[in-house]
Motif scaffolding. Structure first.
Motif, PDB file in Angstrom:
ATOM      1  N   LEU A  71      -5.796 -12.611   1.307  1.00 12.97           N
ATOM      2  CA  LEU A  71      -6.783 -12.434   0.243  1.00 12.97           C
ATOM      3  C   LEU A  71      -7.208 -13.797  -0.257  1.00 12.97           C
ATOM      4  CD1 LEU A  71      -8.415 -10.868  -1.877  1.00 12.97           C
ATOM      5  CD2 LEU A  71      -6.323 -10.719  -3.270  1.00 12.97           C
ATOM      6  N   VAL A 129      -9.676 -15.871  -2.941  1.00  7.71           N
ATOM      7  CA  VAL A 129     -10.330 -15.664  -4.237  1.00  7.71           C
ATOM      8  C   VAL A 129     -10.931 -16.978  -4.726  1.00  7.71           C
ATOM      9  CG1 VAL A 129      -9.992 -14.928  -6.633  1.00  7.71           C
ATOM     10  CG2 VAL A 129      -8.622 -13.878  -4.803  1.00  7.71           C
ATOM     11  N   ASP A 141      -9.505 -10.443   3.343  1.00  3.45           N
ATOM     12  CA  ASP A 141     -10.095  -9.909   2.114  1.00  3.45           C
ATOM     13  C   ASP A 141     -10.644 -11.062   1.288  1.00  3.45           C
ATOM     14  OD1 ASP A 141      -9.233  -6.802   1.552  1.00  3.45           O
ATOM     15  OD2 ASP A 141      -7.829  -7.834   2.883  1.00  3.45           O
ATOM     16  N   ALA A 163     -12.595 -12.109  -2.561  1.00  4.79           N
ATOM     17  CA  ALA A 163     -13.034 -11.772  -3.918  1.00  4.79           C
ATOM     18  C   ALA A 163     -13.748 -12.978  -4.509  1.00  4.79           C
ATOM     19  CB  ALA A 163     -11.850 -11.375  -4.790  1.00  4.79           C
ATOM     20  N   ASN A 180      -9.176  -7.914 -14.153  1.00  5.97           N
ATOM     21  CA  ASN A 180      -9.742  -7.489 -12.874  1.00  5.97           C
ATOM     22  C   ASN A 180      -9.115  -8.246 -11.719  1.00  5.97           C
ATOM     23  OD1 ASN A 180     -11.987  -7.951 -10.624  1.00  5.97           O
ATOM     24  ND2 ASN A 180     -12.397  -5.985 -11.621  1.00  5.97           N
ATOM     25  N   THR A 236      -5.458  -7.166 -11.250  1.00  8.06           N
ATOM     26  CA  THR A 236      -5.410  -5.805 -10.706  1.00  8.06           C
ATOM     27  C   THR A 236      -5.645  -5.834  -9.206  1.00  8.06           C
ATOM     28  OG1 THR A 236      -6.204  -4.852 -12.791  1.00  8.06           O
ATOM     29  CG2 THR A 236      -6.440  -3.506 -10.806  1.00  8.06           C
ATOM     30  N   LYS A 237      -6.613  -6.630  -8.793  1.00 10.63           N
ATOM     31  CA  LYS A 237      -6.899  -6.743  -7.361  1.00 10.63           C
ATOM     32  C   LYS A 237      -5.710  -7.338  -6.611  1.00 10.63           C
ATOM     33  CE  LYS A 237     -10.417  -8.112  -4.040  1.00 10.63           C
ATOM     34  NZ  LYS A 237     -10.622  -6.692  -3.679  1.00 10.63           N
ATOM     35  N   ASN A 256      -2.824  -4.745  -6.425  1.00 13.34           N
ATOM     36  CA  ASN A 256      -3.089  -3.719  -5.416  1.00 13.34           C
ATOM     37  C   ASN A 256      -2.922  -4.276  -4.004  1.00 13.34           C
ATOM     38  OD1 ASN A 256      -3.661  -1.833  -7.387  1.00 13.34           O
ATOM     39  ND2 ASN A 256      -5.862  -2.239  -7.362  1.00 13.34           N
ATOM     40  N   PHE A 257      -3.379  -5.506  -3.799  1.00 14.41           N
ATOM     41  CA  PHE A 257      -3.270  -6.133  -2.478  1.00 14.41           C
ATOM     42  C   PHE A 257      -1.799  -6.287  -2.079  1.00 14.41           C
ATOM     43  CE2 PHE A 257      -2.991  -9.873   0.288  1.00 14.41           C
ATOM     44  CZ  PHE A 257      -3.938  -9.564   1.267  1.00 14.41           C
TER      45      PHE A 257
END
Length: 739
Positions: free
Chosen positions: A664, A666, A694, A696, A714, A717-718, A721-722
């Motif tokens: 992920l 970001v 992923d 963001a 936010n 939370t992401k 969940n990841f």
């Protein structure tokens, strides 16, 4: 990777607990931590306002009444902590609804009040400022959209910067003298710093009044040939705007910086010759009226010089020269004594210590000694010939406050032995407010005498400690882990219902940047609550400070020189493999995450350690040091032209094809520090290698990704969940991650 707001702030971290509290057993409740609670301030500790130490045994605070919104500057006694008087109340000020900053002149008869602040860069701002006479209660405008207004020591004038030029206002006549006239955005800056000085040398105000008010020393930045960086700002309108500023990346042209001396009576400026240098990271007047101390650095930042500048003659002589095979750190630990000798800190013996030099730069004695680091220098009490400092003498995860004689004798611990202690001293060093915390004790603020006697507890955050006892929490277990021949500091958080007969996924957290520390015996930050929340879902969270981090001596810190991302990555991979061998670790589910330098690290670890790491999160990562600023990067890497392999061999962009796990990425598009260019280039490399990942993107958010309601909630939370979807695959399905 790093305002002076018009108030002398003293960071209030510090000590003082009942020792019985530190020995209490760890207790845990049944309530589950939620992300909303972490980011709505449920677990925030009560803090003290930043205070301004005054002449004598007094300090002042800026207070705002929550109901009336009236702002006051109030004076308090260190001895009693009681309010003595109110210096100014916003309800008494005509044409000024309120103010949010203040600073006194030398004899504390006048104030500068500031309001309407607008950011310039990350730490600088413009504002509207007023001069206020305490006796007459007269308020007069200094200027609008100005920077860094500062009283002259004789209290007759105020110097300030505006539109990249430097001005002086006469308080008696209101006459304004413009000292410089060539200031122009993205070309010439006078009296304040450019982006990279502000970020990496940590100062904005680049002018200083002499003690007798006859001179103003200032820096001039010519950034005409510095390459320009631009960012699109989406904003709220139909068309985006563009932020354009000078940003020298590694190996690119820096601003040409020069030192100038303005003579008040003559009304002219002269350039001061300082020989060959690249940077002037500090200027400071000595205790002699006409002697300025200017610090210079070469581009490699391993050759530091202190120059004595005679303002009357505009001449300079070398006072001290310090060199290092890697780099020399910049600091503000320079104090001149009555005989013009001076106190200075240095890593010259392998650890950061305090030294005493003669007025000619000859070493008199090394004041502190040992295989430990001085972490803060607080000051020198000339009457007692005593120095006050903070160090890690009681273990590198702790901080203590100490006093020691100028001769290096009579050392005394003034604070608690363990945990984090930090002192905010009175101007005369008679008192200090100590902030103490540990992993089990939230911040406790207490008043101490200069001799180390605890006089009064100010705030103890007992209600927060009681609140946390209701939540399901696990202690940080401190230890060391031997990796690549070094005993590295480590903490581990296990689920409260930990069973060593079970296997748990492992999430590693780190930053790893030069001189940093994440493994410390201190109270929780937001990430600590998040890590504990994850632990209660069945994940073991670990942090290891590898080679290159701080507080273990020069050699441990500087081993990464010219190879950022090599030894640090090796240590994290080796630590993961060693931890994976433990019976309770699921070696098929090991993740790592980090922010900024930590994002650079987590990305490299996932790619180069693809045989052990299965999951990674990188927030605002550097992906090539070619994209980062010159001062920070070249301090550790030299230039790309000199050290191409150091840059490229450790850039994750060049290893995108090694991605096997879940990744992920970001970033905020408004990040003027680690530009989103880093993430875009990483994305391109992954696309070219046909690797899935992923992503963001947070529009207009800066490096901290916090602007706007709900942004952090936010983001976390992401990330939660990841992690649950990709790392904690075998978690109990009955566990619900609440927002």
């Amino acid at each position: 990777m790093k305002k002076s707001i018009i108030i002398t702030t003293i960071s209030l971290f510090i000590s003082c607990v009942a020792i019985s509290q530190t020995t209490s057993s760890y207790k845990t409740g049944t309530k589950e931590i939620t992300l909303k609670e972490i980011w709505n301030g449920t677990f925030s500790s009560e803090r003290m306002n930043a205070l301004n130490s005054m002449n004598g045994d007094f300090y002042s605070l800026l207070n705002t009444d929550k109901e009336t919104k009236l702002t006051t500057v109030d004076v308090y006694s260190y001895k009693t902590l009681e309010k003595i008087k109110t210096v100014v109340n916003s309800q008494d000020l005509k044409n000024l609804d309120g103010f949010s900053s203040y600073s006194f002149n030398n004899d504390e008869t006048k104030l500068i009040l500031g309001t309407d602040f607008n950011p310039v860069y990350r730490h600088s701002f413009t504002g509207t400022f007023y001069a206020y006479d305490i006796a007459s209660k007269k308020l007069s405008l200094i200027g609008k959209e100005i920077q860094e207004p500062t009283f002259s020591p004789d209290n007759l004038k105020i110097a300030y910067a505006k539109d990249n030029n430097l001005f002086v206002k006469n308080l008696a006549t209101n006459a304004i003298t413009q000292i410089t006239k060539d200031g122009k955005k993205n070309h010439i800056i006078n009296g304040t710093t450019d982006w990279v000085y502000e970020e990496e040398f940590a100062f904005v105000k680049a002018f200083k009044w002499s003690n007798d008010s006859n001179f103003i020393a200032f820096l001039r930045f010519d950034e005409t040939t510095v390459p320009t960086f631009s960012m699109d700002i989406v904003g709220k309108e139909n068309y985006p705007t563009q932020e354009v500023f000078k940003y020298p990346k590694a190996g690119e042209k820096n601003a040409t910086v020069s030192l100038h001396m303005y003579t008040i009576n003559a009304g002219n400026s002269k350039k001061i010759s300082l020989g060959n240098y690249e940077y002037i990271p500090r200027i400071k007047w000595s205790n002699e009226d006409n002697i300025l101390i200017a610090t210079t650095l070469n581009r490699h930042q391993n050759d530091l010089k202190l120059f004595k500048v005679n303002a009357s003659r505009t001449s300079s002589t070398l006072l001290l020269n310090e060199k290092d095979n890697a780099y020399v750190d910049i600091h503000d630990n320079l104090t001149f004594l009555n005989d013009h000798s001076f106190i200075w800190t240095s890593e010259k013996d392998g650890y950061n210590h305090i030294y005493h030099y003669s007025s000619t730069g000859k070493l008199i004695n090394q004041i502190t000694k040992g295989n430990w680091e001085v972490t803060k220098y607080y000051g020198f009490n000339k009457d007692k010939k005593t120095i006050y400092y903070q160090s890690v003498e009681n273990g590198s995860v702790n901080r203590g406050v100490y006093s020691i004689g100028l001769d290096g004798k009579n050392k005394q611990l003034l604070s608690n032995e363990s945990g984090q202690n930090s002192a905010a001293f009175s101007k005369n060093l008679h008192y200090f407010i100590n902030t103490y915390s540990s992993t089990e004790i939230p911040p406790i603020y207490a008043l101490y005498s200069g001799e180390g006697e605890m006089l009064k507890v100010i705030k103890d955050n007992a209600s927060l400690k009681e609140k946390m006892s209701e939540y399901k929490m696990s202690p940080k277990e401190f230890s060391t882990i031997n990796i690549n021949g070094n005993d590295l500091n480590m903490w581990m958080i296990k689920p409260a219902n930990f069973d060593d007969n079970k296997k748990y996924p492992l999430l590693m957290f780190q930053y790893s940047g030069p001189g940093s520390q994440q493994v410390g015996n201190r109270w929780n930050g937001s990430n600590d609550y998040w890590h504990n929340m994850l632990a209660q879902t069945g994940i073991i969270v670990v942090c290891v400070d590898g080679r290159g981090t701080g507080l273990k001596g020069r050699d441990f810190k500087k081993v990464t020189q010219k190879e950022l991302g090599k030894y640090e990555v090796d240590d994290q991979i080796a630590a993961a493999k060693k931890l994976a061998a433990r019976s309770y670790i699921d070696n098929n589910n090991i993740g790592i995450w980090g922010w900024s330098y930590g994002g650079f690290m987590s990305t490299n670890c996932l790619l180069k350690g693809n045989d052990i790491f299965t999951t990674a999160i990188a927030v605002a990562p550097v992906t090539s040091w070619r994209f980062y600023d010159s001062v920070y990067t070249e301090r550790y890497m030299q230039t790309p032209q000199e050290n191409a392999s150091g840059y490229d061999d450790n850039s994750p962009i060049n290893y995108a094809d090694k991605l096997k796990g879940k990744y992920l990425l970001v970033h905020g598009t408004g990040d003027d520090n680690v530009h989103v260019q880093n993430t875009y280039r990483m994305v391109n490399a992954l696309v070219t290698a046909n690797k899935q990942f992923d992503l963001a993107i947070f529009p207009d958010r800066t490096h901290g990704i916090y602007e706007g309601r709900g942004t952090r909630l936010n983001l976390y939370t992401k990330m939660t969940n990841f992690i649950q979807e990709n790392l904690n695959k075998n978690k109990d399905k009955s566990i619900e991650i609440k927002g």
